[in-house]
Scaffold this active site. Sequence first.
Site, PDB file in Angstrom:
ATOM      1  N   ARG A  91      -0.370  -8.960  13.310  1.00  0.00           N
ATOM      2  CA  ARG A  91      -0.952  -7.944  12.421  1.00  0.00           C
ATOM      3  C   ARG A  91      -1.845  -8.596  11.366  1.00  0.00           C
ATOM      4  O   ARG A  91      -2.872  -8.044  10.977  1.00  0.00           O
ATOM      5  CB  ARG A  91       0.170  -7.128  11.748  1.00  0.00           C
ATOM      6  N   ARG A 127      12.152  -6.629   4.990  1.00  0.00           N
ATOM      7  CA  ARG A 127      11.994  -5.218   4.618  1.00  0.00           C
ATOM      8  C   ARG A 127      12.824  -4.294   5.512  1.00  0.00           C
ATOM      9  O   ARG A 127      12.931  -4.510   6.707  1.00  0.00           O
ATOM     10  CB  ARG A 127      10.508  -4.862   4.761  1.00  0.00           C
ATOM     11  N   ARG A 141      11.549  -2.028  10.702  1.00  0.00           N
ATOM     12  CA  ARG A 141      10.508  -1.487  11.561  1.00  0.00           C
ATOM     13  C   ARG A 141      10.348  -2.369  12.791  1.00  0.00           C
ATOM     14  O   ARG A 141      10.456  -3.586  12.699  1.00  0.00           O
ATOM     15  CB  ARG A 141       9.178  -1.435  10.785  1.00  0.00           C
ATOM     16  N   LYS A 154       0.831  -1.211   0.000  1.00  0.00           N
ATOM     17  CA  LYS A 154       0.000   0.000   0.000  1.00  0.00           C
ATOM     18  C   LYS A 154       0.868   1.265   0.000  1.00  0.00           C
ATOM     19  O   LYS A 154       0.613   2.186  -0.757  1.00  0.00           O
ATOM     20  CB  LYS A 154      -0.907   0.043   1.252  1.00  0.00           C
ATOM     21  N   ARG A 205      -9.314   1.070   8.808  1.00  0.00           N
ATOM     22  CA  ARG A 205      -8.913  -0.297   9.139  1.00  0.00           C
ATOM     23  C   ARG A 205      -9.994  -1.024   9.919  1.00  0.00           C
ATOM     24  O   ARG A 205      -9.813  -2.191  10.266  1.00  0.00           O
ATOM     25  CB  ARG A 205      -7.640  -0.272   9.974  1.00  0.00           C
TER      26      ARG A 205
HETATM   27  P1  AMP Z   1       1.069   0.583   8.880  1.00  0.00           P
HETATM   28  O1  AMP Z   1       2.282   1.404   8.681  1.00  0.00           O
HETATM   29  O2  AMP Z   1      -0.105   1.050   8.072  1.00  0.00           O
HETATM   30  O3  AMP Z   1       1.342  -0.899   8.732  1.00  0.00           O
HETATM   31  O4  AMP Z   1       0.624   0.780  10.405  1.00  0.00           O
HETATM   32  C1  AMP Z   1       1.482   0.422  11.481  1.00  0.00           C
HETATM   33  C2  AMP Z   1       0.689   0.346  12.763  1.00  0.00           C
HETATM   34  O5  AMP Z   1       0.089   1.613  13.063  1.00  0.00           O
HETATM   35  C3  AMP Z   1      -0.487  -0.633  12.750  1.00  0.00           C
HETATM   36  O6  AMP Z   1      -0.086  -1.968  13.025  1.00  0.00           O
HETATM   37  C4  AMP Z   1      -1.369  -0.049  13.851  1.00  0.00           C
HETATM   38  O7  AMP Z   1      -0.859  -0.347  15.136  1.00  0.00           O
HETATM   39  C5  AMP Z   1      -1.193   1.445  13.636  1.00  0.00           C
HETATM   40  N1  AMP Z   1      -2.212   1.970  12.666  1.00  0.00           N
HETATM   41  C6  AMP Z   1      -1.972   2.482  11.437  1.00  0.00           C
HETATM   42  N2  AMP Z   1      -3.101   2.850  10.855  1.00  0.00           N
HETATM   43  C7  AMP Z   1      -4.100   2.560  11.735  1.00  0.00           C
HETATM   44  C8  AMP Z   1      -5.520   2.674  11.697  1.00  0.00           C
HETATM   45  N3  AMP Z   1      -6.155   3.174  10.629  1.00  0.00           N
HETATM   46  N4  AMP Z   1      -6.208   2.251  12.776  1.00  0.00           N
HETATM   47  C9  AMP Z   1      -5.599   1.773  13.872  1.00  0.00           C
HETATM   48  N5  AMP Z   1      -4.271   1.609  13.956  1.00  0.00           N
HETATM   49  C10 AMP Z   1      -3.516   2.003  12.894  1.00  0.00           C
END
Ligand code: AMP
Length: 213
Positions: free
Chosen positions: A171, A127, A160, A13, A88
């Site tokens: 996740r 990654r 990360r 994404k 989400r």
């Molecule tokens: P991402 O970089 O999109 O994989 O997000 C990393 C982490 O941030 C996720 O595993 C969640 O803990 C938090 N996070 C990101 N976007 C959201 C969202 N829309 N709702 C809740 N938690 C989020």
Amino acid sequence: MRLILLGPPGAGKGTQAKMLKDKFCIPQISTGDILRQAVKDNAELGIKAKLFMDVGQLVPDDVVIGLIKERIKQADCEAGFILDGFPRTIVQAEKLSETLDEMGSVIDTVVDLEVDADEVISRLAGRSTCQDCGGMFHEESCPPKAAGICDSCGGTLAQRQDDNTETILKRLDVYQESTAPLKQFYKKQGNLKTVTARGSVEEIFSRVLEMVK
Ligand code: AMP
């Protein structure tokens, strides 16, 4: 153009959102990036969010909904935006629809990047991400020219915190339980497009472009 990119962690994404941002000159809004920046800044939001992020859980809805409501009302979003990692949950999607409705706006297209769990695990476990520009590399499919250094900006690459096998599996569970139902939500609204997220980044991008045209 108002777009949502859906898909499990590791579907690409962030990469596709960056490419769309460059092509259409509209902002990429990544809740993950906003939250990681808050963690880095040791902001109150970051301190709260880190507790959830480190264990692969979702940050509470009210926190991320507040962030997005504020962000999409900013002037640079007038011509559109790309949401990457939001919504989400169904609650987030409903609140987004309400906010857009109040603004007299709608989501045009929701692109679901489809990829299987095995592929996700291998993508995320290998990654590394640039700490400065967010550029992403992979030890096998897209290694940096110099180990540990970002090709684009020279920043430091790091894995990360949540890209370890245990947290990746968590996740993925959270994705299945809370986020996958959004496909049905947007299918009912008639704006869901599914893209196979296999192949090169460019191949996937051309499929995404077909869907958003
Ligand atoms: P991402 O970089 O999109 O994989 O997000 C990393 C982490 O941030 C996720 O595993 C969640 O803990 C938090 N996070 C990101 N976007 C959201 C969202 N829309 N709702 C809740 N938690 C989020």
